[in-house]
Design an enzyme around this catalytic site. Structure first.
Site, PDB file in Angstrom:
ATOM      1  N   ASP A  95       0.727  -1.314   0.172  1.00 29.02           N
ATOM      2  CA  ASP A  95      -0.078   0.327   0.059  1.00 29.02           C
ATOM      3  C   ASP A  95       1.102   1.494   0.326  1.00 29.02           C
ATOM      4  O   ASP A  95      -0.088   2.274  -0.437  1.00 29.02           O
ATOM      5  CB  ASP A  95      -1.352  -0.128   1.213  1.00 29.02           C
ATOM      6  CG  ASP A  95      -0.758   0.186   2.698  1.00 29.02           C
ATOM      7  OD1 ASP A  95       1.142  -0.213   2.595  1.00 29.02           O
ATOM      8  OD2 ASP A  95      -0.789  -0.496   3.832  1.00 29.02           O
ATOM      9  N   HIS A  96       2.416   1.073   0.392  1.00 29.82           N
ATOM     10  CA  HIS A  96       2.736   2.438   0.333  1.00 29.82           C
ATOM     11  C   HIS A  96       3.657   2.997  -0.380  1.00 29.82           C
ATOM     12  O   HIS A  96       4.226   4.309  -0.904  1.00 29.82           O
ATOM     13  CB  HIS A  96       4.254   1.736   1.808  1.00 29.82           C
ATOM     14  CG  HIS A  96       3.425   2.635   3.122  1.00 29.82           C
ATOM     15  ND1 HIS A  96       2.052   2.263   3.521  1.00 29.82           N
ATOM     16  CD2 HIS A  96       3.729   3.107   4.082  1.00 29.82           C
ATOM     17  CE1 HIS A  96       2.193   2.328   4.699  1.00 29.82           C
ATOM     18  NE2 HIS A  96       2.932   3.304   4.736  1.00 29.82           N
ATOM     19  N   ASP A 160       3.433  -0.619  11.299  1.00 25.65           N
ATOM     20  CA  ASP A 160       3.150   0.715  10.847  1.00 25.65           C
ATOM     21  C   ASP A 160       2.181   1.427  12.316  1.00 25.65           C
ATOM     22  O   ASP A 160       1.613   0.250  12.951  1.00 25.65           O
ATOM     23  CB  ASP A 160       1.990   0.172   9.759  1.00 25.65           C
ATOM     24  CG  ASP A 160       1.488   1.840   9.289  1.00 25.65           C
ATOM     25  OD1 ASP A 160       2.357   2.020   8.379  1.00 25.65           O
ATOM     26  OD2 ASP A 160       1.301   2.837   9.668  1.00 25.65           O
ATOM     27  N   ARG A 448      -1.771  12.732  10.313  1.00 20.84           N
ATOM     28  CA  ARG A 448      -0.473  13.352  10.294  1.00 20.84           C
ATOM     29  C   ARG A 448      -0.577  14.291   9.255  1.00 20.84           C
ATOM     30  O   ARG A 448      -0.755  14.786   8.553  1.00 20.84           O
ATOM     31  CB  ARG A 448       0.487  12.616  10.107  1.00 20.84           C
ATOM     32  CG  ARG A 448       0.888  11.567  11.050  1.00 20.84           C
ATOM     33  CD  ARG A 448       2.502  11.021  11.401  1.00 20.84           C
ATOM     34  NE  ARG A 448       2.450  10.166  12.270  1.00 20.84           N
ATOM     35  CZ  ARG A 448       2.917   8.689  12.750  1.00 20.84           C
ATOM     36  NH1 ARG A 448       2.908   8.222  11.129  1.00 20.84           N
ATOM     37  NH2 ARG A 448       2.083   8.059  13.866  1.00 20.84           N
ATOM     38  N   SER A 643       6.028   7.778  12.687  1.00 25.91           N
ATOM     39  CA  SER A 643       5.897   6.568  12.193  1.00 25.91           C
ATOM     40  C   SER A 643       6.435   5.317  13.275  1.00 25.91           C
ATOM     41  O   SER A 643       7.853   6.171  13.699  1.00 25.91           O
ATOM     42  CB  SER A 643       6.129   6.715  11.077  1.00 25.91           C
ATOM     43  OG  SER A 643       5.890   5.277  10.246  1.00 25.91           O
ATOM     44  N   ARG A 645       8.398   2.832  11.498  1.00 21.82           N
ATOM     45  CA  ARG A 645       9.564   2.932  11.110  1.00 21.82           C
ATOM     46  C   ARG A 645      10.993   2.756  11.523  1.00 21.82           C
ATOM     47  O   ARG A 645      11.694   3.330  12.065  1.00 21.82           O
ATOM     48  CB  ARG A 645      10.035   3.792   9.815  1.00 21.82           C
ATOM     49  CG  ARG A 645      10.408   5.442   9.478  1.00 21.82           C
ATOM     50  CD  ARG A 645      10.188   5.957   8.507  1.00 21.82           C
ATOM     51  NE  ARG A 645       8.829   6.328   8.359  1.00 21.82           N
ATOM     52  CZ  ARG A 645       8.067   7.865   7.775  1.00 21.82           C
ATOM     53  NH1 ARG A 645       9.006   8.397   7.574  1.00 21.82           N
ATOM     54  NH2 ARG A 645       6.851   7.623   8.160  1.00 21.82           N
TER      55      ARG A 645
END
Length: 757
Positions: A95-96, A160, A448, A643, A645
């Site tokens: 999806d990213h 995520d 965000r 995030s 990440r």
């Protein structure tokens, strides 16, 4: 179709026994949060009570979910763990990496070409190790999870930060770094500090222009971006039960913006209806059998202040629509005060773009409420003044809303329907603009709005609101417009008002889809080959990080002293850098390029102590690393918010940074640093931050007796020969100290795997 039904039945089968055991050791009634946590202990039934905010606890999550940008590094790490198959149900969602530019069809075609190597890698790894694969275009991870995998009373982790979306279906769902996901997929315990509990009592009922989004926008204003750190928010009350399941998901999703570990609601009739509407009647039936365990004990609801560490009360009947921003998601403005704020603050009142959708607000209900406003632009002869985009959350939602004529409504007002992907929400947006640096305003229904997040422009003032408010503003083209009381002039010169939005929770004709986008893994993955081209600039097999040398760390060069907000977007930007998420060397070239240097107020410009020249942060770190010199990063409050990440932790580790010393950490980032064998330290006295000078070499002492709860010592060796010495705190427990000594948590898994053979 219900995935993993037998696993869910097994979770419910042990519920009562484990909850009763927990009640005995705790000695009181339990909140829903505690019931789910205690029923997912890695060692089984509870034998001791855990102290909120202090006790580290090993849990056994029911499942793992990964999005494509973070899945690359997570699966590269899993491949190094030596396991044949994942130990729990796991999924990958593409999806990213889809960039929004023209529209859904063209953008998806482009993504499939540009990202083919990465998609093929993710598909083959998934196929080999028993992981469900959702191909590009299937939808955003969190929407797909709530439609297919979330279940009341369950526990999952996802790579995520918005994994808590599943709390809308009564699940404890927590965002983590890839190394945590590797632990769980490898059958290891997953460690979490037992969270504090914040209760949010909702009374009354939403009405008019107010939506579920406004609940979390209000809560963000109350708690700020760090007020939920280390805590789980549990929503309850008559108001909670009146909200749709997907509305609950919106609230839980954006709980990440207040630093919350996760958020959740108790099982109710709205959840049951959603399970049944999404083809999971069998799960609803199983949940009904244990319904009394899928909510807090009655004593909790009767006297909540006794059971929660903090209690917030919101009357939904009195709640106003909110607009939050700019530049931070906790700057909350009731709609009645927003126009005045725009004028007083000098924010650009002209609205350039309105964007709806994303993982936060792309449900069928969201689309119908926004469409009811968009339709009025046609019937009342209003011209849309701003650009307008729609991002469906999943193919299920897109197909159903297209069937019901809702997407055409948006196209009729000039809206562009984008691919079922994250797109502009994460900076994957090729924005149409003549001046990419001009001061301007946009408004989104995303979660965000940090500077540069959506389009890379630090002068873009991004505001967050509900899809219906975003749509109304896009029609007006003016941020000083208040749809509740203001009129608009139509094509005939008449003054007209927009009517209140009307929404439908679940499609009257049911959900429909032709190809949801799911690909099941091979039953036996032994013969599946995973190939990574050594010449690839997108993918790179991992080499283990070196183990601790067994000594104190001395002579570390100050790399950067970051000033103010330093999110994971500042540490490892998304947008165009997403293409390198599977290549640690290449992605490391974005390390800390968005952080503001305390000494010159500039970004990506720091002093190289070896040459005296100023250069880019990654290049300076590489210069130190080439000489065998470690470095250190100094940071401010809530360092690493945003995030999940883990690249923001792996990049410094890869480039020779040995320690991050800050005033305070965001939860996920602190854990990610520990997992990668880094020292995550905090000032005992925050004022010591001011003692750090640009030319400092830093010593960290006490590592040979590194012990839980015992501070370490930092010595600042200044260039003039003077020194400053002070204590720094850490939150490492014994297992985490072993991660540090081994060089990373993954190294430790590998060592244990080898010793067991």
């Amino acid at each position: 179709m219900a995935f993993d039904l037998e696993m869910i039945k097994a979770v419910y089968a042990r519920f009562e026994e484990r909850i009763e055991a927990a009640k005995k050791v705790v000695g009181r009634p339990l909140t829903l949060t505690e019931k789910i946590l205690y029923s997912h202990l890695f060692d089984g039934k509870a034998s001791q009570p855990y102290e909120r905010g202090k006790s580290y606890v090993d849990f056994a999550p029911d499942r793992v979910a990964m999005q494509d940008a973070t899945a690359q590094m997570a699966l590269l790490q899993f491949m190094s763990a030596g396991k044949k198959k994942v130990a729990v149900p796991s999924t990958v969602h593409c999806d990213h990496l889809i960039q929004a530019e023209i529209g859904a069809k063209k953008d998806l075609e482009t993504a499939n070409k540009v990202n083919k190597e990465v998609y093929d890698f993710l598909a083959s790894v998934s196929n080999k190790y028993g992981i469900g694969f959702w191909k590009p275009g299937a939808g955003i991870i969190h929407q797909v999870v709530i439609e297919n995998y979330a279940f009341p009373g369950g526990m999952m982790i996802g790579t995520d930060s918005h994994t808590p979306n599943a709390g809308g279906l009564g699940m404890i769902a927590i965002g983590v770094g890839g190394a945590d996901a590797v632990d769980v997929m490898a059958g290891m315990p997953w460690e979490l500090k037992f969270p504090k509990l914040i209760g949010v009592k909702l009374t009354g009922k939403l009405n008019g222009w107010t939506s579920a989004k406004d609940v979390i926008l209000k809560v963000a204003g109350i708690l700020t971006v760090s007020g939920g750190t280390g805590a789980i928010l549990e929503y309850f009350g008559e108001g909670a039960e009146s909200l749709s399941c997907t509305g609950k998901g919106t609230i839980c999703n954006m709980g990440a913006e207040i630093g919350a570990t996760t958020s959740l609601f108790a099982y109710d009739q709205k959840m049951k209806a959603y399970l049944e509407a999404t083809g999971r009647k069998d799960i609803a039936s199983e949940a009904d059998k244990v319904a009394k365990h899928l909510r807090s004990d009655e004593e909790v609801y009767q006297n909540p202040s006794k059971f929660f560490d903090q209690l917030i009360e919101i009357n939904l009947s009195e709640l106003e629509p909110h607009v939050n921003g700019p530049f931070t998601p906790d700057l909350a403005w009731p709609i009645s005060k927003f126009a005045e704020a725009v004028k007083e603050k000098g924010w650009p009142a002209k609205l350039e773009v309105g964007l709806i959708g994303s993982c936060t607000n792309s449900s069928y209900e969201d689309i119908t409420r926004a469409a009811s406003i968009a339709k009025q632009a046609v019937t009342k002869k209003l011209k849309t003044k701003s650009e307008y985009t729609v991002t469906p959350g999943s193919e299920l939602v897109r197909f159903t809303t297209e069937r019901d004529g809702l997407l055409k409504v948006f196209e009729d007002i000039g809206g562009v329907v984008l691919a079922n992907a994250c797109g502009p929400c994460i900076g994957q947006w090729a924005r149409h603009t003549n001046d990419p640096n001009k001061k301007n305003s946009i408004i989104t229904s995303f979660n965000r709005n940090f500077a540069k997040r959506n389009d890379g422009n630090p002068n873009t003032h991004a505001f967050v609101a509900s899809p219906e408010i975003v749509t109304a503003f896009a029609i007006a083209g003016d941020l000083t417009f208040n749809p509740i009381k203001d009129k608009l002039k139509n094509e005939n010169g008449e003054d007209v008002m927009l009517d209140e939005p009307q929404g439908i929770e679940l499609p009257i004709k049911g959900f429909a889809v032709e190809d949801a986008g799911y690909i099941a893994p091979a039953i036996d993955g032994d013969k599946v080959q995973v190939i990574v081209d050594p010449k690839s600039d997108r993918l790179q097999l991992l080499e283990p990080f070196p183990a601790w040398e067994g000594t104190d760390l001395k002579g570390l060069k100050l790399l950067i002293k970051a000033k103010g907000k330093c999110t994971t977007d500042h540490i490892s930007m998304a947008g165009p850098w997403l293409k390198y998420r599977g290549h640690l060397d290449n992605i490391s070239n974005n390390m800390l390029i968005g952080a503001v240097n305390f000494y010159n107020e500039a970004t990506n410009k720091v002093k190289n102590q070896l040459t005296g020249a100023f250069g880019e942060v990654p290049a300076t770190a590489r210069a130190y690393k080439a000489k065998g010199i470690g470095s250190i990063v100094i940071g401010d409050n809530n360092y690493g918010e945003g995030s999940s990440r883990e690249h923001a932790a792996m990049e410094p580790r890869f480039l020779g940074v040995r320690a991050i010393l800050v005033k305070s950490f965001a939860r996920i980032h602190e854990t990610n640093l520990k997992k990668q064998g880094m020292l995550a330290l905090t000032f005992v006295n925050p004022a010591d931050y001011d003692k750090v000078r640009e030319d400092d070499s830093v010593d960290i002492l006490g590592l040979q007796s590194f012990t839980p709860g015992v501070p370490l010592t930092v010595v600042l060796n200044h260039s003039d020969g003077s020194k400053d010495e002070f204590k720094v705190n850490h939150t490492y427990n014994e297992p985490q100290i072993e991660w540090f000594k081994a060089g990373s948590a993954l190294n430790l898994i590998g060592l244990k795997e080898k010793s067991s053979k």
